[in-house]
Design a protein around this motif. Structure first.
Motif, PDB file in Angstrom:
ATOM      1  N   ARG A  13       0.892  -1.305   0.098  1.00 62.34           N
ATOM      2  CA  ARG A  13      -0.197  -0.124  -0.132  1.00 62.34           C
ATOM      3  C   ARG A  13       0.838   1.233  -0.027  1.00 62.34           C
ATOM      4  N   GLY A  14       0.391   2.409  -0.412  1.00 65.09           N
ATOM      5  CA  GLY A  14       0.914   3.518  -0.421  1.00 65.09           C
ATOM      6  C   GLY A  14       1.180   3.932   1.014  1.00 65.09           C
ATOM      7  N   LEU A  15       2.284   4.802   1.154  1.00 68.18           N
ATOM      8  CA  LEU A  15       2.489   5.581   2.594  1.00 68.18           C
ATOM      9  C   LEU A  15       1.977   6.733   2.513  1.00 68.18           C
ATOM     10  N   ASN A  16       1.693   7.071   3.975  1.00 72.12           N
ATOM     11  CA  ASN A  16       1.199   8.362   4.051  1.00 72.12           C
ATOM     12  C   ASN A  16       1.921   8.969   5.451  1.00 72.12           C
ATOM     13  N   ALA A  17       1.583  10.212   5.885  1.00 73.55           N
ATOM     14  CA  ALA A  17       2.043  10.732   7.132  1.00 73.55           C
ATOM     15  C   ALA A  17       1.830   9.864   8.339  1.00 73.55           C
ATOM     16  N   ASP A  21       5.678   7.033  12.375  1.00 73.50           N
ATOM     17  CA  ASP A  21       6.298   6.300  13.578  1.00 73.50           C
ATOM     18  C   ASP A  21       6.794   4.773  13.276  1.00 73.50           C
ATOM     19  N   CYS A  22       5.619   3.984  12.614  1.00 72.60           N
ATOM     20  CA  CYS A  22       5.993   2.738  12.236  1.00 72.60           C
ATOM     21  C   CYS A  22       7.193   2.933  11.115  1.00 72.60           C
ATOM     22  N   LEU A  23       7.153   3.543  10.319  1.00 74.11           N
ATOM     23  CA  LEU A  23       8.358   3.592   9.286  1.00 74.11           C
ATOM     24  C   LEU A  23       9.703   3.870  10.158  1.00 74.11           C
ATOM     25  N   LEU A  24       9.560   4.601  11.203  1.00 75.85           N
ATOM     26  CA  LEU A  24      11.049   4.896  12.016  1.00 75.85           C
ATOM     27  C   LEU A  24      11.249   3.684  12.602  1.00 75.85           C
ATOM     28  N   HIS A  25      10.510   3.031  13.141  1.00 73.94           N
ATOM     29  CA  HIS A  25      10.603   1.887  13.785  1.00 73.94           C
ATOM     30  C   HIS A  25      11.333   0.718  13.177  1.00 73.94           C
ATOM     31  N   GLN A  44       7.272  15.283   6.430  1.00 68.10           N
ATOM     32  CA  GLN A  44       7.354  16.375   5.413  1.00 68.10           C
ATOM     33  C   GLN A  44       7.488  15.449   4.156  1.00 68.10           C
ATOM     34  N   ARG A  45       8.252  14.370   3.992  1.00 71.41           N
ATOM     35  CA  ARG A  45       8.172  13.478   2.626  1.00 71.41           C
ATOM     36  C   ARG A  45       7.086  12.862   2.354  1.00 71.41           C
ATOM     37  N   LEU A  46       6.461  12.332   3.325  1.00 75.15           N
ATOM     38  CA  LEU A  46       5.257  11.619   3.080  1.00 75.15           C
ATOM     39  C   LEU A  46       4.009  12.425   2.734  1.00 75.15           C
ATOM     40  N   HIS A  51       5.620  12.339  -3.830  1.00 73.12           N
ATOM     41  CA  HIS A  51       6.475  10.987  -3.420  1.00 73.12           C
ATOM     42  C   HIS A  51       5.711  10.097  -3.750  1.00 73.12           C
ATOM     43  N   CYS A  52       6.213   8.776  -4.037  1.00 72.86           N
ATOM     44  CA  CYS A  52       5.483   7.356  -4.244  1.00 72.86           C
ATOM     45  C   CYS A  52       5.797   6.518  -3.568  1.00 72.86           C
ATOM     46  N   SER A  53       6.105   6.520  -2.237  1.00 73.56           N
ATOM     47  CA  SER A  53       6.795   5.680  -1.276  1.00 73.56           C
ATOM     48  C   SER A  53       5.423   4.546  -1.030  1.00 73.56           C
ATOM     49  N   VAL A  54       5.959   3.385  -0.811  1.00 69.50           N
ATOM     50  CA  VAL A  54       5.009   2.139  -0.546  1.00 69.50           C
ATOM     51  C   VAL A  54       5.600   1.476   0.584  1.00 69.50           C
ATOM     52  N   GLY A  55       4.700   0.695   1.325  1.00 70.60           N
ATOM     53  CA  GLY A  55       4.944  -0.197   2.379  1.00 70.60           C
ATOM     54  C   GLY A  55       4.533  -1.407   2.215  1.00 70.60           C
TER      55      GLY A  55
END
Length: 176
Positions: A13-17, A21-25, A44-46, A51-55
């Motif tokens: 799924r796409g990532l959002n702001a 916290d989960c991303l930093l973990h 800010q990035r998310l 941005h087209c970040s996914v998780g």
């Protein structure tokens, strides 16, 4: 090229702001303290429109287990460690793969390769012809297997950005 399947029970799924916290973990577990980036910068990035970040999340509880932070950028532009994703110009658009982390519990399941293939496929659909990244922690061979090769950095400002990643950091590009 077709994108391989993500093994069950994992979902993309796409990532959002809300994922910061989960991303930093995940980032902390995968990189330790050396490459940690701030919560404020990732938030800010998310929220950046380019941005087209996914998780990758578990289907049952949607817990983030892996991610690929990426955005549309320009050839030769390097995001410094803990720097903002700058808005691209219309010239030379590229897919910039900034940061990928996969928790050890997913190691060997093809998740990292899936993330890269997914975003490269998406970039090709947008008409982009190149991808770029900074290789760190001895990952050059991995990225070469994904089609990337080392590219020279000729701009002094971009060289300074590359240096924020420490010794051995390399700017790499790949044809899409």
């Amino acid at each position: 090229m077709t994108v391989s399947a993500l093994p069950a029970p994992w979902m993309l799924r796409g990532l959002n702001a809300r994922d910061v916290d989960c991303l930093l973990h995940v980032q902390t577990i995968c990189y330790g303290d050396e490459f940690l980036e701030s919560r404020e910068v990732f938030a800010q990035r998310l929220t950046a429109p380019h941005h087209c970040s996914v998780g990758v999340v578990h289907a049952s509880d949607h817990t983030l287990k892996a991610y690929l932070a990426a955005y549309w950028s320009n050839l030769g532009k390097i995001t410094p460690l803990d720097g903002h994703f700058t808005v691209p110009t219309a010239n030379d658009p590229v897919l910039y793969l900034h940061d990928m982390s996969v928790l050890p519990e997913l190691a060997g399941q093809g998740v990292a390769r899936y993330l890269v293939q997914h975003l490269m496929h998406h970039a090709r659909q947008r008409g982009l012809r190149q991808a770029a990244l900074v290789s760190v922690q001895g990952s050059q061979t991995y990225w070469e297997r994904q089609g990337f090769s080392v590219s020279p950095v000729l701009d002094a400002q971009q060289s300074m950005h590359l240096e924020t990643y420490g010794d051995g950091a390399l700017y790499m590009t790949a044809a899409l």
